[in-house]
Design a protein around this motif. Structure first.
Motif, short mmCIF file in Angstrom:
data_model
loop_
_atom_site.label_atom_id
_atom_site.label_comp_id
_atom_site.label_asym_id
_atom_site.label_seq_id
_atom_site.Cartn_x
_atom_site.Cartn_y
_atom_site.Cartn_z
N UNK A 65 -33.36 -12.19 6.82
CA UNK A 65 -31.92 -12.06 7.02
C UNK A 65 -31.16 -13.14 6.26
N UNK A 66 -31.74 -14.32 6.20
CA UNK A 66 -31.12 -15.43 5.49
C UNK A 66 -31.04 -15.12 3.99
N UNK A 67 -32.08 -14.47 3.45
CA UNK A 67 -32.16 -14.24 2.02
C UNK A 67 -31.47 -12.95 1.57
N UNK A 68 -31.51 -11.93 2.42
CA UNK A 68 -31.03 -10.62 2.01
C UNK A 68 -29.54 -10.40 2.21
N UNK A 69 -29.10 -9.22 1.79
CA UNK A 69 -27.69 -8.81 1.96
C UNK A 69 -27.64 -7.60 2.87
N UNK A 70 -26.87 -7.70 3.97
CA UNK A 70 -26.76 -6.58 4.89
C UNK A 70 -26.06 -5.40 4.21
N UNK A 71 -26.65 -4.22 4.37
CA UNK A 71 -26.08 -3.01 3.79
C UNK A 71 -25.65 -2.07 4.91
N UNK A 72 -24.38 -1.69 4.88
CA UNK A 72 -23.82 -0.81 5.90
C UNK A 72 -23.61 0.61 5.40
N UNK A 73 -23.65 0.78 4.08
CA UNK A 73 -23.20 2.04 3.52
C UNK A 73 -23.89 2.34 2.19
N UNK A 74 -24.18 3.61 1.93
CA UNK A 74 -24.64 4.07 0.64
C UNK A 74 -23.55 4.99 0.09
N UNK A 75 -22.99 4.61 -1.04
CA UNK A 75 -21.84 5.35 -1.56
C UNK A 75 -22.09 5.74 -3.01
N UNK A 76 -21.81 7.01 -3.34
CA UNK A 76 -21.94 7.48 -4.71
C UNK A 76 -20.78 8.35 -5.10
N UNK A 77 -20.36 8.26 -6.37
CA UNK A 77 -19.23 9.05 -6.86
C UNK A 77 -19.53 9.60 -8.24
N UNK A 78 -18.88 10.69 -8.57
CA UNK A 78 -18.99 11.25 -9.91
C UNK A 78 -18.33 10.29 -10.90
N UNK A 79 -19.05 9.97 -11.96
CA UNK A 79 -18.57 8.94 -12.89
C UNK A 79 -17.33 9.37 -13.66
N UNK A 80 -17.13 10.66 -13.80
CA UNK A 80 -15.99 11.15 -14.59
C UNK A 80 -14.76 11.44 -13.72
N UNK A 81 -14.96 12.13 -12.62
CA UNK A 81 -13.83 12.52 -11.78
C UNK A 81 -13.52 11.53 -10.68
#
Length: 426
Positions: A65-81
């Protein structure tokens, strides 16, 4: 069960975790590693609630926990639109679960330091090719055909390209996947990014660019991010020949925010090419060999389960050896304990991968429109979160684990280890 003499092939996270867990339960262990010095391979990874729970049983959750980064979300989007394609949030599940993004070096260092602290033996520079039975012992042979050690049990944790797995009666069929990825661990200075999310950009299924906050490799070092770009492995030489500047320009065209990362890359040697294959043993046991991690099952990293599955394997094997009456019964119990969970997530990974890494225009269209719409409706939000968490079916009870109390643990993840030690549910 009597104390066993156990030889562990491979000093990666699975092998190191196995050595720690089994030695604490009274077994005599020895690690054999093919490299002259054991070291981490790769960039960043996601530790899910499954893997984090195993690390907690080893007393290593707080350091991670000290070393890592907490992740709450996985987010992806279309690169063009800019259209949202993927939005999975851990808080769609009750209980406060989260992911923890770490550098592979951080996981390796934490486990390796723990192994070294208790003086467990590690033999390096040993390339293992075969295991033979002789005098009731499992004898590991090196590349020259010499005996490297004789054991009551061999645990193969040597990875997806394991020679021991390939030569065993349990050897799985291997399906090489067309797409792999370039990976690099880079400084985040000047980068506009979400410190608690894995963020990706897509162009159909042919292009996937990602930024994963990955924390620190050791205390006192700066936070870094894992950067990746997917590609057809067969196209690698063409990309190299076209030159680094052309590759960078293509990424910037998709995602200008990546500029501070690309500015740090001046040579192809800074990028690691990861190649993926789908392989699953029907039964992760052959004679006196137990296979754990990628030697037993591997696939693309789309669901972020690789290291977590390996840690669950180790916990399940240790639990089976603790509770079964003899070694044959323990190996059978281990295979049974992991059968359903491994089969389900290997299947899900195989099904999901073409939606994100393939030449299919139709699958990408379905992902961006139909799947993305369905994913925003209950109960699909919770279902997707449970898939990402690795908890779609219970992985804990078969491995003899009690899942962490995530509300208590979360304070440590938020404060980078400044909170009290995490509590465990019973």
């Amino acid at each position: 069960m009597k104390t066993l003499h156990i030889g562990i092939a491979g000093a990666g996270p699975a092998g190191l975790a196995a050595a720690l867990m089994l030695s604490r339960r009274g077994h005599r262990v020895e690690i054999l590693e093919r490299f002259d010095a054991a070291s981490p391979v790769g960039s960043g990874l996601m530790l899910q609630p499954t893997g984090l729970t195993v690390l907690n049983t080893l007393g290593l959750l707080q350091p991670m926990l000290v070393l890592g980064s907490r992740i709450d979300r996985l987010y992806g989007a279309d690169a063009k639109s800019g259209r949202t394609v993927l939005d999975v949030r851990y808080d769609a599940l009750a209980g406060g679960r989260f992911g923890l993004a770490v550098q592979r070096a951080a996981l390796f260092n934490t486990l390796h330091d723990a192994v070294a602290a208790v003086g467990l033996p590690v033999k390096t520079g040993v390339t293992l090719t075969e295991v033979r039975m002789a005098g009731g012992k499992a004898v590991m042979l090196d590349a020259q055909g010499h005996e490297a050690g004789a054991y009551d049990l061999v645990i193969d944790a040597s990875g997806a390209r394991s020679a021991l797995a390939a030569g065993s009666t349990a050897a799985p069929k291997v399906r090489e996947l067309a797409y792999g990825a370039f990976w690099a661990t880079l400084d985040s200075d000047g980068l506009n990014h979400d410190a608690h999310a894995l963020v990706q950009r897509y162009d159909r299924a042919k292009v996937m660019i990602g930024i994963l906050p990955a924390g620190r490799a050791r205390m006192g070092e700066r936070d870094r991010v894992a950067f990746f770009w997917s590609l057809r492995v067969a196209d690698t030489d063409v990309i190299w020949q076209a030159g680094l500047d052309r590759w960078k320009a293509r990424i910037l065209d998709y995602w200008p925010d990546c500029a501070p990362l690309l500015d740090q890359i001046s040579d192809w040697e800074q990028l690691t090419l990861a190649r993926y294959a789908h392989r699953t043993m029907r039964r992760p046991v052959s004679g006196r060999i137990a296979f754990v991690g990628d030697s037993a099952h591997s696939t693309s990293p789309q669901l972020g389960q690789g290291a977590n599955m390996a840690l669950l394997d180790v916990a399940a094997l240790s639990h089976a050896l603790e509770t079964a009456g003899d070694l044959d019964a323990a190996l059978a119990a281990y295979a049974a304990a992991r059968r359903n969970h491994v089969a389900l997530f290997q299947l899900l990974s195989l099904l999901f991968t073409p939606f994100y890494q393939s030449d299919s225009t139709a699958l990408a269209w379905l992902r961006d429109r139909l799947v993305a719409t369905v994913a925003r409706t209950p109960p699909m939000q919770g279902l997707l979160a449970s898939i990402v968490s690795g908890t779609l079916i219970d992985p804990f009870k078969p491995a003899g684990l009690a899942e962490c109390d995530w509300q208590a643990v979360r304070g440590g993840a938020d404060g980078r280890g400044q909170a009290a030690a995490p509590a465990i549910s019973t």
